[in-house]
Design an enzyme around this catalytic site. Structure first.
Site, PDB file in Angstrom:
ATOM      1  N   LYS A   1       0.849  -1.202   0.000  1.00 35.53           N
ATOM      2  CA  LYS A   1       0.000   0.000   0.000  1.00 35.53           C
ATOM      3  C   LYS A   1       0.882   1.250   0.000  1.00 35.53           C
ATOM      4  O   LYS A   1       2.088   1.172   0.283  1.00 35.53           O
ATOM      5  CB  LYS A   1      -0.900  -0.024   1.240  1.00 35.53           C
ATOM      6  CG  LYS A   1      -0.146   0.067   2.566  1.00 35.53           C
ATOM      7  CD  LYS A   1      -1.020  -0.310   3.749  1.00 35.53           C
ATOM      8  CE  LYS A   1      -0.230  -0.217   5.040  1.00 35.53           C
ATOM      9  NZ  LYS A   1      -0.933  -0.874   6.164  1.00 35.53           N
TER      10      LYS A   1
ATOM     11  N   ARG B   1     -10.252   0.019  15.286  1.00 31.78           N
ATOM     12  CA  ARG B   1     -10.181   0.769  14.037  1.00 31.78           C
ATOM     13  C   ARG B   1     -11.294   0.290  13.114  1.00 31.78           C
ATOM     14  O   ARG B   1     -12.381   0.851  13.137  1.00 31.78           O
ATOM     15  CB  ARG B   1      -8.788   0.579  13.418  1.00 31.78           C
ATOM     16  CG  ARG B   1      -8.471   1.515  12.285  1.00 31.78           C
ATOM     17  CD  ARG B   1      -7.019   1.463  11.853  1.00 31.78           C
ATOM     18  NE  ARG B   1      -6.640   0.212  11.216  1.00 31.78           N
ATOM     19  CZ  ARG B   1      -5.436  -0.031  10.700  1.00 31.78           C
ATOM     20  NH1 ARG B   1      -4.488   0.898  10.771  1.00 31.78           N
ATOM     21  NH2 ARG B   1      -5.144  -1.185  10.131  1.00 31.78           N
TER      22      ARG B   1
ATOM     23  N   HIS C   1      -6.252  -7.436  12.993  1.00 31.83           N
ATOM     24  CA  HIS C   1      -5.008  -6.662  12.957  1.00 31.83           C
ATOM     25  C   HIS C   1      -4.520  -6.446  14.388  1.00 31.83           C
ATOM     26  O   HIS C   1      -5.314  -6.140  15.276  1.00 31.83           O
ATOM     27  CB  HIS C   1      -5.259  -5.328  12.259  1.00 31.83           C
ATOM     28  CG  HIS C   1      -4.013  -4.603  11.862  1.00 31.83           C
ATOM     29  ND1 HIS C   1      -2.965  -5.205  11.198  1.00 31.83           N
ATOM     30  CD2 HIS C   1      -3.648  -3.304  12.025  1.00 31.83           C
ATOM     31  CE1 HIS C   1      -2.017  -4.306  10.970  1.00 31.83           C
ATOM     32  NE2 HIS C   1      -2.394  -3.145  11.463  1.00 31.83           N
TER      33      HIS C   1
ATOM     34  N   ARG D   1       0.930 -11.005   6.796  1.00 33.38           N
ATOM     35  CA  ARG D   1       0.824  -9.758   6.019  1.00 33.38           C
ATOM     36  C   ARG D   1       1.961  -8.794   6.358  1.00 33.38           C
ATOM     37  O   ARG D   1       1.724  -7.719   6.905  1.00 33.38           O
ATOM     38  CB  ARG D   1      -0.501  -9.056   6.324  1.00 33.38           C
ATOM     39  CG  ARG D   1      -1.767  -9.874   6.143  1.00 33.38           C
ATOM     40  CD  ARG D   1      -2.994  -8.972   6.252  1.00 33.38           C
ATOM     41  NE  ARG D   1      -3.011  -8.185   7.479  1.00 33.38           N
ATOM     42  CZ  ARG D   1      -3.695  -8.494   8.579  1.00 33.38           C
ATOM     43  NH1 ARG D   1      -4.456  -9.569   8.619  1.00 33.38           N
ATOM     44  NH2 ARG D   1      -3.627  -7.713   9.645  1.00 33.38           N
TER      45      ARG D   1
ATOM     46  N   TYR E   1      16.980  30.383   6.677  1.00 38.25           N
ATOM     47  CA  TYR E   1      15.899  31.122   7.342  1.00 38.25           C
ATOM     48  C   TYR E   1      16.067  31.124   8.857  1.00 38.25           C
ATOM     49  O   TYR E   1      16.333  30.092   9.461  1.00 38.25           O
ATOM     50  CB  TYR E   1      14.555  30.478   7.022  1.00 38.25           C
ATOM     51  CG  TYR E   1      14.133  30.593   5.586  1.00 38.25           C
ATOM     52  CD1 TYR E   1      13.898  31.843   5.006  1.00 38.25           C
ATOM     53  CD2 TYR E   1      13.958  29.453   4.806  1.00 38.25           C
ATOM     54  CE1 TYR E   1      13.504  31.944   3.684  1.00 38.25           C
ATOM     55  CE2 TYR E   1      13.550  29.551   3.485  1.00 38.25           C
ATOM     56  CZ  TYR E   1      13.321  30.800   2.926  1.00 38.25           C
ATOM     57  OH  TYR E   1      12.926  30.895   1.623  1.00 38.25           O
TER      58      TYR E   1
ATOM     59  N   CYS F   1      15.068  24.129   3.820  1.00 34.93           N
ATOM     60  CA  CYS F   1      14.148  24.947   3.017  1.00 34.93           C
ATOM     61  C   CYS F   1      13.267  24.042   2.157  1.00 34.93           C
ATOM     62  O   CYS F   1      13.400  22.828   2.177  1.00 34.93           O
ATOM     63  CB  CYS F   1      14.927  25.901   2.123  1.00 34.93           C
ATOM     64  SG  CYS F   1      16.146  26.900   2.994  1.00 34.93           S
TER      65      CYS F   1
ATOM     66  N   ASP G   1      13.303  23.699  -1.096  1.00 32.65           N
ATOM     67  CA  ASP G   1      14.042  23.071  -2.198  1.00 32.65           C
ATOM     68  C   ASP G   1      15.539  22.954  -1.945  1.00 32.65           C
ATOM     69  O   ASP G   1      16.259  22.444  -2.800  1.00 32.65           O
ATOM     70  CB  ASP G   1      13.837  23.888  -3.475  1.00 32.65           C
ATOM     71  CG  ASP G   1      12.376  24.135  -3.752  1.00 32.65           C
ATOM     72  OD1 ASP G   1      11.639  23.145  -3.866  1.00 32.65           O
ATOM     73  OD2 ASP G   1      11.965  25.308  -3.804  1.00 32.65           O
TER      74      ASP G   1
HETATM   75  C1  PLP Z   1      -0.187  -1.895   6.817  1.00 31.23           C
HETATM   76  C2  PLP Z   1      -0.787  -3.161   7.256  1.00 31.23           C
HETATM   77  C3  PLP Z   1      -0.005  -4.316   7.451  1.00 31.23           C
HETATM   78  C4  PLP Z   1       1.507  -4.309   7.375  1.00 31.23           C
HETATM   79  O1  PLP Z   1       2.036  -3.819   8.584  1.00 31.23           O
HETATM   80  P1  PLP Z   1       3.618  -3.771   8.858  1.00 31.23           P
HETATM   81  O2  PLP Z   1       3.732  -3.297  10.249  1.00 31.23           O
HETATM   82  O3  PLP Z   1       4.170  -2.804   7.865  1.00 31.23           O
HETATM   83  O4  PLP Z   1       4.136  -5.136   8.643  1.00 31.23           O
HETATM   84  C5  PLP Z   1      -0.663  -5.501   7.722  1.00 31.23           C
HETATM   85  N1  PLP Z   1      -2.009  -5.543   7.842  1.00 31.23           N
HETATM   86  C6  PLP Z   1      -2.785  -4.447   7.698  1.00 31.23           C
HETATM   87  C7  PLP Z   1      -4.264  -4.569   7.854  1.00 31.23           C
HETATM   88  C8  PLP Z   1      -2.198  -3.232   7.415  1.00 31.23           C
HETATM   89  O5  PLP Z   1      -2.971  -2.147   7.283  1.00 31.23           O
END
Ligand code: PLP
Length: 373
Positions: A38, A136, A165, A221, A265, A312, A314
């Protein structure tokens, strides 16, 4: 084609492959690997990262948005893609494309998707998300008794996976992860008891994969570890990861300032001696965080040198007084490896009060990614 300015990011695909193999080994033969790509592969460039991982035999990909999944398909990625974000009104038909897998975490979008699938004569495989303690997205276990009968009315959705998660897996000693795993186990039993046969069960991000046994899961994941950074400092010295991103620029200008001169700056840096200052064509518009003002360090000719004064939009100035032979055009490494020395994302994150994830994501679209290996 005009020649580009020297500021660019090198993406080391050899390092990516190394990290993936480490993940594959840790996952073991019983668990498939979904690579999370992602947010443009955490700023590394999703097309090239996904192509390299596909060649390594990754099983699935994970993205946040339908748009990100489409980008991978356009890049020739054929593996199944789990879309971790929502199904927003009007997007339903986008999920009819082969092997784009939505996550279901609210009944309203499940109903919309089912209605669209019914109208199109399709059945969509999806993963049910359980909120085991992230607070979440996802269904609470306590909702499942009401949800499951409603879900079985949605005959054009098929439950192919159950997922959750982890909230605190990056603190391996934290007892709450065990609680989440227990709640997940209960949720899986409830969904199964309702007659669903989910093929995939998954809960682990990178930290979960490397810090916990997950006997009930057959898919993991990982995201951050693929890019070579640690989920947290708890993993320091425990994982043989190789950073994939190397951010480079080169010296645009050199000038000697007398003692007592203010730089940039606000004159937040004032020279305490005659100082050789190098100006770099990179700034916060590129994602070189402004909080690295007077704190960042970069690599030039094998030495670490400090940022001098305010970053800055750039431009950024560095003090190269101590670098023998320094010249205009010398390569400068802002992040990553040069001459066997490292500036790691963890170091930046510590300095600016964030995590490596955000360091990577902050590198702006203005900085070209150059694929190596
Ligand atoms: C981003 C995400 C992950 C990956 O998490 P990491 O900490 O980068 O390994 C896994 N599952 C879900 C639902 C996520 O949003």
């Amino acid at each position: 084609m005009p020649v580009a300015r020297p500021t660019h990011v090198d993406i080391d695909l050899g390092a990516l492959r190394h990290n993936f193999r480490l993940v594959r080994h840790q996952a073991g033969a019983e668990r498939q690997v979904l690579a999370v790509v992602k947010a443009d592969a955490y700023g590394h460039g999703a097309r090239d990262v996904a192509r390299a991982l596909a060649k390594e035999g990754v099983d699935l990909f994970g993205v946040a948005l339908l748009e990100e999944a489409k980008e991978l398909r356009a890049a020739g990625i054929r593996a199944p893609i789990l879309i971790l974000g929502g199904i927003y009104p009007g997007q339903e038909a986008g999920f009819f494309a082969p092997d784009l897998i939505p996550c279901i975490f609210d009944l309203a979008s499940a109903r919309r998707l089912d209605a669209a699938a019914r109208a199109a004569g399709r059945v969509i495989g999806c993963h049910i998300k359980i909120d085991t303690g992230m607070g979440r997205v996802g269904f609470f276990n306590g909702e499942l008794d009401d949800l499951l009968p409603e879900l079985s009315k949605l005959t054009h959705l098929r439950v192919d996976g159950i997922m959750s998660h982890l909230a605190v897996a990056d603190e391996p000693e934290h007892p709450f992860t065990a609680e989440q795993i227990a709640r997940f186990r209960q949720a899986v039993a409830k969904v199964r008891a309702f007659g669903h046969r989910p093929r995939y069960l998954h809960i682990a991000n990178s930290a979960g994969l490397f810090a916990h046994d997950l006997p009930e899961c057959n898919l993991v994941r990982p995201g951050i570890v693929l890019y070579g950074a640690l989920p947290s400092n708890h993993f320091a010295g425990r994982l043989d990861l190789r950073p994939v991103m190397h951010w480079r620029t080169s010296i645009a200008l050199l000038k000697t300032l007398p003692s007592g001169s203010g730089i940039s700056y606000g004159h937040r840096f004032v020279t305490a001696r005659p100082t050789l200052v190098a100006t770099l064509p990179v700034g916060y518009a590129d994602g070189y965080n402004r909080r690295l003002t007077n704190r960042g360090e970069v690599l030039v000719r094998g030495r670490r040198v400090p940022v001098a004064g305010t970053v800055c939009m750039d431009w950024t100035m560095i003090d190269v007084t101590e670098v023998p032979g320094v010249q205009v055009g010398d390569e400068v490494t802002l992040l990553g490896e040069a001459d066997g020395q490292w500036i790691r994302a963890e170091e930046w994150a510590e300095k600016i009060g964030t995590i490596p994830y955000e360091v990577f994501c902050q590198v702006s679209k203005r900085v070209p990614r150059v694929i190596k290996g």
